[in-house]
Every structure is written in structure tokens, then in C-alpha cells.
Design an enzyme around this catalytic site. Structure first.
Site, PDB file in Angstrom:
ATOM      1  CE  LYS A 136      -4.524   0.693   0.324  1.00  0.00           C
ATOM      2  NZ  LYS A 136      -5.566  -0.311   0.009  1.00  0.00           N
TER       3      LYS A 136
HETATM    4  N1  GLU Z   1      -7.302  -0.029  -3.056  1.00  0.00           N
HETATM    5  C1  GLU Z   1      -8.050  -1.205  -3.371  1.00  0.00           C
HETATM    6  C2  GLU Z   1      -8.112  -2.140  -2.175  1.00  0.00           C
HETATM    7  O1  GLU Z   1      -7.970  -1.722  -1.055  1.00  0.00           O
HETATM    8  C3  GLU Z   1      -7.600  -1.876  -4.642  1.00  0.00           C
HETATM    9  C4  GLU Z   1      -6.175  -2.296  -4.713  1.00  0.00           C
HETATM   10  C5  GLU Z   1      -5.728  -2.788  -6.094  1.00  0.00           C
HETATM   11  O2  GLU Z   1      -6.541  -2.834  -6.999  1.00  0.00           O
HETATM   12  O3  GLU Z   1      -4.559  -3.090  -6.208  1.00  0.00           O
HETATM   13  O4  GLU Z   1      -8.387  -3.297  -2.311  1.00  0.00           O
END
Ligand code: GLU
Length: 418
Positions: free
Chosen positions: A106
């Protein structure tokens, strides 16, 4: 004084519990308790008034045991290292529970994107991308949208990475505009997955979306899409909330009118219609509805308000909306919680499709993406449901039994290098 809430502790407690049930010795899963790599950057941006502001940013890779790291980038004033760590770990377990070949990561920048001009936002994004460039890439770590970021920002990330590599690299980021390799349906995928999962949990209890009533906290990309899709399926949505507060109508809200209002850049506090009452976020969470969908931020259902919850089902559209203490209390209260790592996995599942298409220079239709998303969400839901019932544990514990086992077994099969 009450210790500050640390979402990463939340993750560790849930993982420990699952590993204990799986019968792992501490040494067998020790490594998955620590993020593999953490990068903190200071991002200078020349603002439109000529001043220079320095923003704090992170990219944290929790795991690459099952594949390249994967996860969104959050732009929010409340971002901090422990939050990004927790969000990165949830990505590892999310990708594992739906069985797509990724680890978890993240990113985050401490910024209120609403307060920046479009040009400042672009400069911030390009500089941040340049600063995390050594650790991202289509075979290393693939960012995507999260709270406060969107396809346009993903497009800037793709362009910055491509410019610095000297050739076009669409697979470095997902959730891009469709014109530059974004998967049709990716934007709606998290909300769509939440609705598929809601249908699944209701069906297990002999109910249908059209018979149920709903409250949704958060009208951003996830909550807004879920509201629209539920409304299309004749659900009665009694309450929805955003940062400004919430609106309630015991006969059901006109979601089309609300989406049009929000689409003009307005907040719910200024939405007025016959039969609509303005309520607080606390009242929204305590509405007597069949399904509550928290689709905002972490820690929303906690010790201070869990006693007010009246719903029968919670489907977690957000990451980490329920604290460990509140989760235990909900279980005692008989509330069925469909956990975040399963319920909101639709976004990363379609991100996976986008990446697969990018690296093969292919493009599928939206119908293909949606059909494959539905297949994966249904299969994963049934896997979690079955193991939870077999072991007599909550759906959250069931989801972690599957996820932790997949991550630990991947690690074991690879062995520890050197
Ligand atoms: N931000 C989204 C999540 O928390 C998607 C992450 C992604 O598609 O890599 O799942």
C-alpha cells in the site's frame, strides 16, 4: 489514558488467531507478521503561489511471497505509517483469499487532495512516483487507486514511470483510464464485488437483495457504486452517509437523485427531498436495517458504538472498518460480518485482470471482466463460508484461515533465502 488505536495491531491479532487454529508454530509464520520493505519519502511540491510544500509519503510492501506486491495509493490527511502497514497486510490476505497471484502493498501520502489544484496534484503524483520508482514495476509492485485517488492519478503514475523508463509500461499501475489500458469495469469493481457478496450472504439466509433494507456509510467510489447497483436491484436503501453527515428515509432513499446531487460535487448535508431526514454518522450506523455496508475508513465500528448496531449483516466495503474488540462483540450479538478481505476484493480482482491484459497486450470487454469477477467472488465466498462452518468460526476467521495458510505455505515452498 487509552492507548492510541493502531490498525496494524488489529491485523497481527487476527493473523495470530488464524495461525493458532491452523496449528502453526510461531516460527512457521513469524515472517508474515513484518512488512518486507518500507519506503518513506518527503515529496517537495512547488505550489501555485510559488511556495514549496513538502508532503510525507509511503510505499510499504508487506509481502511478495505469492507474487508481486499489489495495492492502492491513498491520499488522505490522516495517512500514517501504521495505517499504511495495516492496509498493505490486508492486501496480502485479500489477494490470498481470492487466490490471485499477488502479495500485498500500500502507498499513502499525507495530503487533503481536495485542497490542491489539479496541477499541484499532478506534480505531487509525478514526484511521488519518481521517488518510489526504484521499488515499483509490473513485476515488482503494482499500485492502484484507493481513498482520495482515481483513474486520472493512475494515468499520471503510468506516464511518469513510462517516461523514466523510456518506453510505455501500462502494467505498472492498475485502475487507469480505459483509453490507456484500464480494464473496463475496474472503477465499479469494488462496489460490484460488495454487491455480489451481499447477494451471496443474503442467499445463505434465504433472503434476496430486493427484500432487504440497507444503510451505507461512505458514498465514494465503493459506497456510491454499491448504492447504485443495489438500487438497480430494487433494494431499499434507508440511509447513506458521507463526510458531511447522513440522510435517512424510512421508505427508501431516491439513490438516483442522491448520486446526481453528489455528482455535482455537493455533499449530503445539502441534499433535500420529501421524506428525507438528516441524521448523524452515529445514527446511520445504528439504523435498524438488514444490511450495513461500511464503505469509508478504518475503525468506524468500535467499542464506543458497537452496542448501537441493530443490523443483522455487515458487509465490509472499507478496509478495516471494524476493530477486533467490536468484531468479538458483534459475534456475541449474532451479527454476521462478511470481512473486508473478502467483501471488498472485487477491486483488486479486476486490477489483476487489467494487469494480465496489459502484460499480454490484450483487452477484454467489460462483460468478460464482470463475468470473471463474479466467478471469483462467488467461489471465494463459498470457500470462506464452507471453512467457517466446518470449523465453527466467524467468516472473518474463516477468511484468514484460507489466506494465512496460502501465504505461509507459499513461504514454506520457497524456503528462506539464502
Ligand atoms: N485499493 C483497493 C483495495 O484496497 C484496490 C487495490 C488494487 O486494486 O490493487 O483493495
Amino acid at each position: 489514558m487509552v492507548a492510541a488505536y493502531n490498525p496494524y495491531d488489529n491485523v497481527l491479532r487476527v493473523v495470530d488467531n488464524a495461525a493458532r487454529i491452523l496449528g502453526y508454530q510461531p516460527g512457521e509464520y513469524e515472517a508474515i507478521k513484518y512488512p518486507e520493505r518500507e519506503l518513506q519519502v518527503s515529496i517537495p511540491v512547488q505550489m501555485h503561489d510559488g511556495s514549496v510544500k513538502v508532503f510525507e509519503g509511503y510505499r510499504i510492501q508487506h509481502s511478495t511471497s505469492r507474487g508481486p506486491a499489489k495495492g492502492g495509493i491513498r491520499y488522505h490527511w490522516n495517512v500514517n505509517k501504521d495505517e499504511v502497514r495495516a492496509l498493505a497486510a490486508w492486501m496480502t490476505f485479500k489477494c490470498a483469499v481470492v487466490n490471485i497471484p499477488y502479495g500485498g502493498a500500500k502507498g499513502g501520502v499525507v495530503v487533503d487532495p481536495e485542497k490542491l489544484t489539479s496541477e499541484e496534484l499532478r506534480h505531487l503524483t509525478r514526484r511521488f512516483t519518481a521517488m518510489i520508482l526504484p521499488i515499483i514495476g509490473p513485476d515488482k509492485d503494482i499500485p492502484a487507486p484507493d481513498v482520495g485517488t482515481n483513474p486520472e492519478i493512475m494515468g499520471w503514475i503510468m506516464d511518469t514511470y513510462s517516461m523514466m523508463r523510456g518506453h510505455c509500461v501500462p502494467g505498472v499501475v492498475t485502475g487507469k483510464p480505459v483509453q490507456i489500458g484500464g480494464a473496463p469495469g475496474r472503477k465499479e469493481a469494488t462496489g460490484r464485488g460488495v454487491v455480489i457478496t451481499t447477494g451471496n450472504i443474503l442467499a445463505k439466509h434465504g433472503m434476496d437483495i430486493a427484500d432487504a433494507t440497507f444503510a451505507i456509510q461512505g458514498m465514494g467510489n465503493v459506497g456510491g457504486t454499491a448504492a447504485r447497483l443495489l438500487h438497480e436491484r430494487n433494494a431499499r436503501i434507508l440511509g447513506v452517509g458521507d463526510v458531511s453527515g447522513a440522510v435517512f428515509n424510512p421508505d427508501g432513499l431516491d439513490i438516483t437523485a442522491i448520486m446526481a446531487h453528489l455528482g455535482e460535487g455537493k455533499l449530503l448535508e445539502s441534499h433535500c427531498a420529501e421524506g428525507v431526514r438528516h441524521i448523524t454518522n452515529g445514527e446511520l450506523l445504528g439504523l435498524d436495517v438488514s444490511v450495513l455496508i461500511p464503505a469509508a475508513l478504518e475503525n468506524q465500528i468500535n467499542e464506543s458504538n458497537v452496542g448501537d448496531i441493530k443490523t443483522k449483516f455487515i458487509v465490509e466495503g472499507a478496509n478495516g472498518p471494524t476493530t477486533v474488540e467490536a468484531d468479538a462483540q458483534l459475534e456475541k450479538m449474532g451479527v454476521v460480518v462478511v470481512p473486508d478481505i473478502l467483501a471488498n476484493a472485487g477491486g483488486v480482482v479486476v486490477s489483476y485482470f487489467e494487469w494480465v491484459q496489459n502484460i499480454q497486450s490484450m483487452s477484454w470487454t467489460e462483460a468478460d471482466n464482470n463475468a470473471k469477477l463474479t466467478e471469483i467472488m462467488n467461489r471465494s465466498f463459498n470457500d470462506v463460508w464452507d471453512i467457517s462452518h466446518e470449523k465453527g468460526v466467524s467468516l472473518r476467521t474463516g477468511a484468514y484461515l484460507i489466506a494465512v495458510k496460502r501465504v505461509v505455505e507459499a513461504k514454506k515452498n520457497r524456503g528462506i533465502w539464502p
